[in-house]
Design a protein around this motif. Structure first.
Motif, PDB file in Angstrom:
ATOM      1  N   UNK A  53       7.587  17.459  18.470  1.00 19.80           N
ATOM      2  CA  UNK A  53       6.645  18.577  18.501  1.00 19.80           C
ATOM      3  C   UNK A  53       6.253  18.890  19.934  1.00 19.80           C
ATOM      4  N   UNK A  54       7.216  19.311  20.743  1.00 20.56           N
ATOM      5  CA  UNK A  54       6.974  19.579  22.159  1.00 20.56           C
ATOM      6  C   UNK A  54       6.469  21.004  22.331  1.00 20.56           C
ATOM      7  N   UNK A  55       5.201  21.135  22.651  1.00 24.57           N
ATOM      8  CA  UNK A  55       4.569  22.421  22.917  1.00 24.57           C
ATOM      9  C   UNK A  55       3.397  22.179  23.873  1.00 24.57           C
ATOM     10  N   UNK A  56       3.686  21.942  25.157  1.00 20.67           N
ATOM     11  CA  UNK A  56       2.617  21.545  26.085  1.00 20.67           C
ATOM     12  C   UNK A  56       1.578  22.637  26.331  1.00 20.67           C
ATOM     13  N   UNK A  57       1.906  23.902  26.165  1.00 21.54           N
ATOM     14  CA  UNK A  57       0.948  24.971  26.417  1.00 21.54           C
ATOM     15  C   UNK A  57       0.275  25.480  25.146  1.00 21.54           C
ATOM     16  N   UNK A  58       0.656  24.966  23.993  1.00 29.55           N
ATOM     17  CA  UNK A  58      -0.008  25.305  22.739  1.00 29.55           C
ATOM     18  C   UNK A  58       0.333  26.668  22.175  1.00 29.55           C
ATOM     19  N   UNK A  59       1.496  27.207  22.483  1.00 29.81           N
ATOM     20  CA  UNK A  59       1.886  28.512  21.943  1.00 29.81           C
ATOM     21  C   UNK A  59       2.095  28.469  20.429  1.00 29.81           C
ATOM     22  N   UNK A  60       2.598  27.359  19.906  1.00 36.95           N
ATOM     23  CA  UNK A  60       2.909  27.268  18.477  1.00 36.95           C
ATOM     24  C   UNK A  60       1.651  27.205  17.624  1.00 36.95           C
ATOM     25  N   UNK A  61       0.567  26.731  18.168  1.00 40.10           N
ATOM     26  CA  UNK A  61      -0.651  26.594  17.384  1.00 40.10           C
ATOM     27  C   UNK A  61      -1.269  27.920  17.006  1.00 40.10           C
ATOM     28  N   UNK A  62      -1.094  28.941  17.811  1.00 43.66           N
ATOM     29  CA  UNK A  62      -1.727  30.239  17.571  1.00 43.66           C
ATOM     30  C   UNK A  62      -0.762  31.312  17.058  1.00 43.66           C
TER      31      UNK A  62
END
Length: 86
Positions: A53-62
């Motif tokens: 679950x590589x998403x360091x900037x949090x784009x997938x959460x929103x």
């Protein structure tokens, strides 16, 4: 001399012989994929270990489902362009 040539050609021919290993059958995740809102990135196939679950900037959460698909498509396109440029 003929024995050496025969031995070397036998080694070369064995490279083209069919393998005795039985190939594992794997099902493609993309064929039977259904969106799962509780999973990371809606459960889209393409996560690689060791960091699934590589998403360091949090784009997938929103992102909603269509935005996430657009991100994955853009990631694939940019990756292909980068491979061509290398």
């Amino acid at each position: 001399m003929k024995l050496i040539i025969a031995a070397l050609s036998a080694v070369g021919v064995s490279a083209f012989a069919p393998s005795s290993k039985v190939a594992k059958s794997t099902a493609l995740n993309a064929v039977n994929w259904a969106p799962d809102e509780s999973a990371f990135a809606y459960g889209l196939p393409g996560s690689l270990s060791p960091v699934n679950e590589f998403d360091p900037l949090g784009f997938a959460g929103e992102a909603d489902l269509n935005t996430m698909k657009k991100y994955r498509e853009a990631e694939t396109m940019h990756g292909r362009v980068a491979m061509l440029a290398a």
